[in-house]
Scaffold this motif. Structure first.
Motif, mmCIF file in Angstrom:
data_model
loop_
_atom_site.group_PDB
_atom_site.id
_atom_site.type_symbol
_atom_site.label_atom_id
_atom_site.label_comp_id
_atom_site.label_asym_id
_atom_site.label_seq_id
_atom_site.Cartn_x
_atom_site.Cartn_y
_atom_site.Cartn_z
ATOM 1 N N SER A 3 0.823 -1.200 0.000
ATOM 2 C CA SER A 3 0.000 0.000 0.000
ATOM 3 C C SER A 3 0.859 1.253 0.000
ATOM 4 C CB SER A 3 -0.938 0.001 1.223
ATOM 5 O OG SER A 3 -0.174 0.016 2.413
ATOM 6 N N ASP A 4 2.196 1.065 0.161
ATOM 7 C CA ASP A 4 3.117 2.189 0.094
ATOM 8 C C ASP A 4 3.060 2.861 -1.281
ATOM 9 O OD1 ASP A 4 5.155 3.817 1.233
ATOM 10 O OD2 ASP A 4 6.658 2.737 0.074
ATOM 11 N N LEU A 5 2.505 2.161 -2.260
ATOM 12 C CA LEU A 5 2.360 2.743 -3.592
ATOM 13 C C LEU A 5 1.307 3.841 -3.620
ATOM 14 C CD1 LEU A 5 2.483 -0.493 -5.781
ATOM 15 C CD2 LEU A 5 4.261 1.255 -5.568
ATOM 16 N N GLY A 6 0.389 3.828 -2.665
ATOM 17 C CA GLY A 6 -0.653 4.843 -2.627
ATOM 18 C C GLY A 6 -1.869 4.434 -3.444
ATOM 19 N N PRO A 7 -3.015 5.047 -3.180
ATOM 20 C CA PRO A 7 -4.266 4.635 -3.824
ATOM 21 C C PRO A 7 -4.309 4.866 -5.329
ATOM 22 C CG PRO A 7 -4.582 6.651 -2.546
ATOM 23 C CD PRO A 7 -3.230 6.122 -2.191
ATOM 24 N N VAL A 8 -3.689 5.914 -5.836
ATOM 25 C CA VAL A 8 -3.770 6.212 -7.265
ATOM 26 C C VAL A 8 -3.018 5.167 -8.089
ATOM 27 C CG1 VAL A 8 -3.156 7.871 -9.068
ATOM 28 C CG2 VAL A 8 -4.151 8.679 -6.930
ATOM 29 N N VAL A 9 -1.810 4.825 -7.677
ATOM 30 C CA VAL A 9 -1.032 3.818 -8.403
ATOM 31 C C VAL A 9 -1.698 2.448 -8.282
ATOM 32 C CG1 VAL A 9 1.168 2.582 -8.466
ATOM 33 C CG2 VAL A 9 1.138 5.067 -8.210
ATOM 34 N N GLN A 10 -2.193 2.110 -7.105
ATOM 35 C CA GLN A 10 -2.867 0.818 -6.942
ATOM 36 C C GLN A 10 -4.125 0.743 -7.794
ATOM 37 O OE1 GLN A 10 -2.336 -1.066 -2.767
ATOM 38 N NE2 GLN A 10 -2.429 1.126 -2.404
ATOM 39 N N ARG A 11 -4.824 1.860 -7.911
ATOM 40 C CA ARG A 11 -6.018 1.904 -8.759
ATOM 41 C C ARG A 11 -5.651 1.669 -10.215
ATOM 42 N NH1 ARG A 11 -9.280 7.072 -7.487
ATOM 43 N NH2 ARG A 11 -9.298 6.015 -5.472
ATOM 44 N N ALA A 12 -4.549 2.276 -10.653
ATOM 45 C CA ALA A 12 -4.101 2.102 -12.033
ATOM 46 C C ALA A 12 -3.688 0.655 -12.290
ATOM 47 C CB ALA A 12 -2.944 3.050 -12.325
ATOM 48 N N LEU A 13 -2.988 0.044 -11.327
ATOM 49 C CA LEU A 13 -2.585 -1.347 -11.482
ATOM 50 C C LEU A 13 -3.788 -2.280 -11.546
ATOM 51 C CD1 LEU A 13 0.395 -1.398 -8.956
ATOM 52 C CD2 LEU A 13 0.563 -1.673 -11.435
ATOM 53 N N VAL A 51 -12.416 5.449 -10.099
ATOM 54 C CA VAL A 51 -13.042 5.183 -8.802
ATOM 55 C C VAL A 51 -12.316 4.028 -8.126
ATOM 56 C CG1 VAL A 51 -15.332 5.986 -9.503
ATOM 57 C CG2 VAL A 51 -14.713 3.587 -9.855
ATOM 58 N N GLY A 52 -12.472 3.941 -6.809
ATOM 59 C CA GLY A 52 -11.983 2.775 -6.098
ATOM 60 C C GLY A 52 -12.878 1.588 -6.395
ATOM 61 N N LEU A 79 -4.955 -4.960 -3.697
ATOM 62 C CA LEU A 79 -4.994 -3.750 -4.524
ATOM 63 C C LEU A 79 -6.338 -3.039 -4.385
ATOM 64 C CD1 LEU A 79 -3.263 -4.812 -7.882
ATOM 65 C CD2 LEU A 79 -2.424 -3.154 -6.210
ATOM 66 N N ALA A 80 -7.421 -3.811 -4.398
ATOM 67 C CA ALA A 80 -8.756 -3.210 -4.296
ATOM 68 C C ALA A 80 -8.925 -2.451 -2.986
ATOM 69 C CB ALA A 80 -9.833 -4.288 -4.430
ATOM 70 N N LYS A 81 -8.423 -3.040 -1.906
ATOM 71 C CA LYS A 81 -8.492 -2.353 -0.611
ATOM 72 C C LYS A 81 -7.640 -1.091 -0.638
ATOM 73 C CE LYS A 81 -9.476 -6.473 2.150
ATOM 74 N NZ LYS A 81 -8.981 -7.420 3.187
ATOM 75 N N GLY A 82 -6.488 -1.164 -1.303
ATOM 76 C CA GLY A 82 -5.610 0.000 -1.396
ATOM 77 C C GLY A 82 -6.219 1.137 -2.193
ATOM 78 N N THR A 83 -7.066 0.805 -3.185
ATOM 79 C CA THR A 83 -7.670 1.855 -4.008
ATOM 80 C C THR A 83 -8.627 2.730 -3.210
ATOM 81 O OG1 THR A 83 -9.601 0.556 -4.745
ATOM 82 C CG2 THR A 83 -7.569 0.361 -6.041
ATOM 83 N N ARG A 84 -9.089 2.221 -2.087
ATOM 84 C CA ARG A 84 -10.077 2.958 -1.297
ATOM 85 C C ARG A 84 -9.445 3.691 -0.118
ATOM 86 N NH1 ARG A 84 -14.697 1.434 -3.564
ATOM 87 N NH2 ARG A 84 -15.995 2.447 -2.007
ATOM 88 N N ARG A 86 -7.196 6.710 1.639
ATOM 89 C CA ARG A 86 -7.190 8.158 1.443
ATOM 90 C C ARG A 86 -5.752 8.630 1.324
ATOM 91 N NH1 ARG A 86 -7.890 12.969 4.826
ATOM 92 N NH2 ARG A 86 -9.332 14.430 3.843
ATOM 93 N N GLY A 87 -5.417 9.257 0.206
ATOM 94 C CA GLY A 87 -4.068 9.756 0.022
ATOM 95 C C GLY A 87 -3.752 10.868 1.011
ATOM 96 N N TRP A 88 -2.487 10.962 1.424
ATOM 97 C CA TRP A 88 -2.100 11.965 2.422
ATOM 98 C C TRP A 88 -2.395 13.377 1.935
ATOM 99 C CZ3 TRP A 88 1.152 15.691 0.801
ATOM 100 C CH2 TRP A 88 1.995 15.414 -0.268
ATOM 101 N N TRP A 89 -2.407 13.602 0.614
ATOM 102 C CA TRP A 89 -2.608 14.921 0.022
ATOM 103 C C TRP A 89 -4.084 15.342 -0.013
ATOM 104 C CZ3 TRP A 89 -1.034 10.459 -2.208
ATOM 105 C CH2 TRP A 89 -1.926 9.836 -3.077
ATOM 106 N N ALA A 90 -4.984 14.422 0.364
ATOM 107 C CA ALA A 90 -6.421 14.696 0.243
ATOM 108 C C ALA A 90 -6.885 15.841 1.132
ATOM 109 C CB ALA A 90 -7.220 13.434 0.561
ATOM 110 N N SER A 91 -6.154 16.117 2.200
ATOM 111 C CA SER A 91 -6.576 17.166 3.132
ATOM 112 C C SER A 91 -6.174 18.564 2.669
ATOM 113 C CB SER A 91 -5.981 16.897 4.521
ATOM 114 O OG SER A 91 -4.559 16.887 4.464
ATOM 115 N N TYR A 92 -5.394 18.648 1.588
ATOM 116 C CA TYR A 92 -4.938 19.943 1.094
ATOM 117 C C TYR A 92 -5.927 20.517 0.076
ATOM 118 C CZ TYR A 92 -0.358 19.373 3.272
ATOM 119 O OH TYR A 92 0.665 19.235 4.183
ATOM 120 N N PRO A 93 -6.084 21.842 0.056
ATOM 121 C CA PRO A 93 -7.018 22.492 -0.885
ATOM 122 C C PRO A 93 -6.408 22.625 -2.278
ATOM 123 C CG PRO A 93 -5.960 24.159 0.472
ATOM 124 C CD PRO A 93 -5.460 22.824 0.975
ATOM 125 N N ILE A 94 -6.371 21.524 -3.022
ATOM 126 C CA ILE A 94 -5.764 21.511 -4.361
ATOM 127 C C ILE A 94 -6.879 21.637 -5.395
ATOM 128 C CG2 ILE A 94 -4.330 20.220 -5.974
ATOM 129 C CD1 ILE A 94 -3.242 18.694 -3.491
#
Length: 294
Positions: A3-13, A51-52, A79-84, A86-94
């Motif tokens: 899960s160190d890959l983060g949700p976005v990369v796991q979702r892509a995989l 989507v996750g 991988l499916a669990k990893g897609t859901r 929350r990325g650490w960056w989600a709390s920032y106003p991007i």
């Protein structure tokens, strides 16, 4: 898969693997939607990685695709669990959605190659340097917002440094980047730009960062076209290209392989134009001393 890959990369995989499995059994997205009583748009979202994927939906797909190998099922379930997550960056106003997605890919990259013609990249910026440039880029922002956005840049650096293994980061900068005198003095009397340059020299000493300068004497080069970033992954995922522009970022995934190959080749060509790491560090220290004495 970590899960160190983060949700976005796991979702892509996961989306890539589910698309491959569907094609292996000769089914279309319409076939899958009808068989599972889903909408076609749901299948498209899952395979598009937008989507996750819940473990219930994953199990339904794997049964349909006749995947029974326990090891494969376990891998895809992780991988499916990893897609859901929350990325650490989600709390920032991007506000830039492309940049938000880019951060997800950056978080799981094993190698980051970046070129910039005019600015110290965010992954190298000190808080003081970040505050100065953000005040120019985010007009009308109050002090609190500037601090939050500057903090995002520093946290990006920290998160990459905490990964195991630590990803390699290779920066190529035009000489203009290190010559431009950004900011004045801090409250303790230190010059912002000299401190930024010395920080960059210090960063390369950990062995995971390379910073090389293209001197003015080299003349015109491909990098004058604009900043760009290439991401590579240890996982079974192609490269990602991110192009920065005044109006926001443009994220290009592996579907446009020709463009990615072109930028990779140009990065390698730019590297031939650079000073060595040692020469680049010496130049930055020399400029820092000149700025500090001015």
């Amino acid at each position: 898969m970590s899960s160190d890959l983060g949700p976005v990369v796991q979702r892509a995989l996961l989306s890539g693997e589910l698309t491959r499995l569907r094609r292996e059994v000769g089914r279309t997205q319409d076939d899958v939607a009808k068989a599972l009583d889903w909408s076609v748009s749901k299948v498209i979202r899952i395979e598009g990685g937008t989507v996750g994927t819940s473990t219930t939906d994953l199990q339904a797909l794997l049964r349909l695709y006749e995947v029974s190998d326990d090891g494969k099922v376990e891998q895809l379930t992780r991988l499916a669990k990893g897609t859901r997550e929350r990325g650490w960056w989600a709390s920032y106003p991007i506000e830039d959605q492309q940049f938000r997605t880019y951060l997800g890919y950056e978080a799981g990259a094993s190698c980051i190659r970046m070129f910039h013609p005019s600015l110290v990249p965010g992954l190298l910026q000190t808080m003081d340097y970040a505050r100065v440039v953000l005040r120019q880029f985010v007009r009308g922002a109050n002090d609190e917002r500037i601090e939050v956005l500057a903090g995002l840049r520093v946290e990006r650096q920290d998160k990459l440094a905490e990964r195991d293994p630590v990803p390699h980061r290779h920066f190529i900068l035009d000489e203009a980047v290190v010559r431009r005198h950004v900011g004045a003095l801090t409250k303790n009397g230190r010059g912002i730009m000299p401190a930024q340059l010395r920080h960059m020299v210090e960063v390369v000493r950990d062995g995971h960062v390379t910073i090389q300068i293209i001197p003015f004497s080299k003349g015109a080069h491909f990098g004058m076209k604009g900043p760009f970033t290439l991401l590579e992954f240890d996982a079974d995922l192609g490269e990602v290209l991110y192009l920065e522009g005044a109006r926001g970022g443009d994220l290009i995934l592996t579907g446009r392989e020709e463009q990615i190959i072109n930028y990779r080749a140009n990065f390698e060509e730019l590297e031939e134009w650079t000073l060595s790491q040692e020469e680049s560090s010496e130049l930055m220290l020399r400029i820092a001393d000149e700025m500090g004495a001015a």
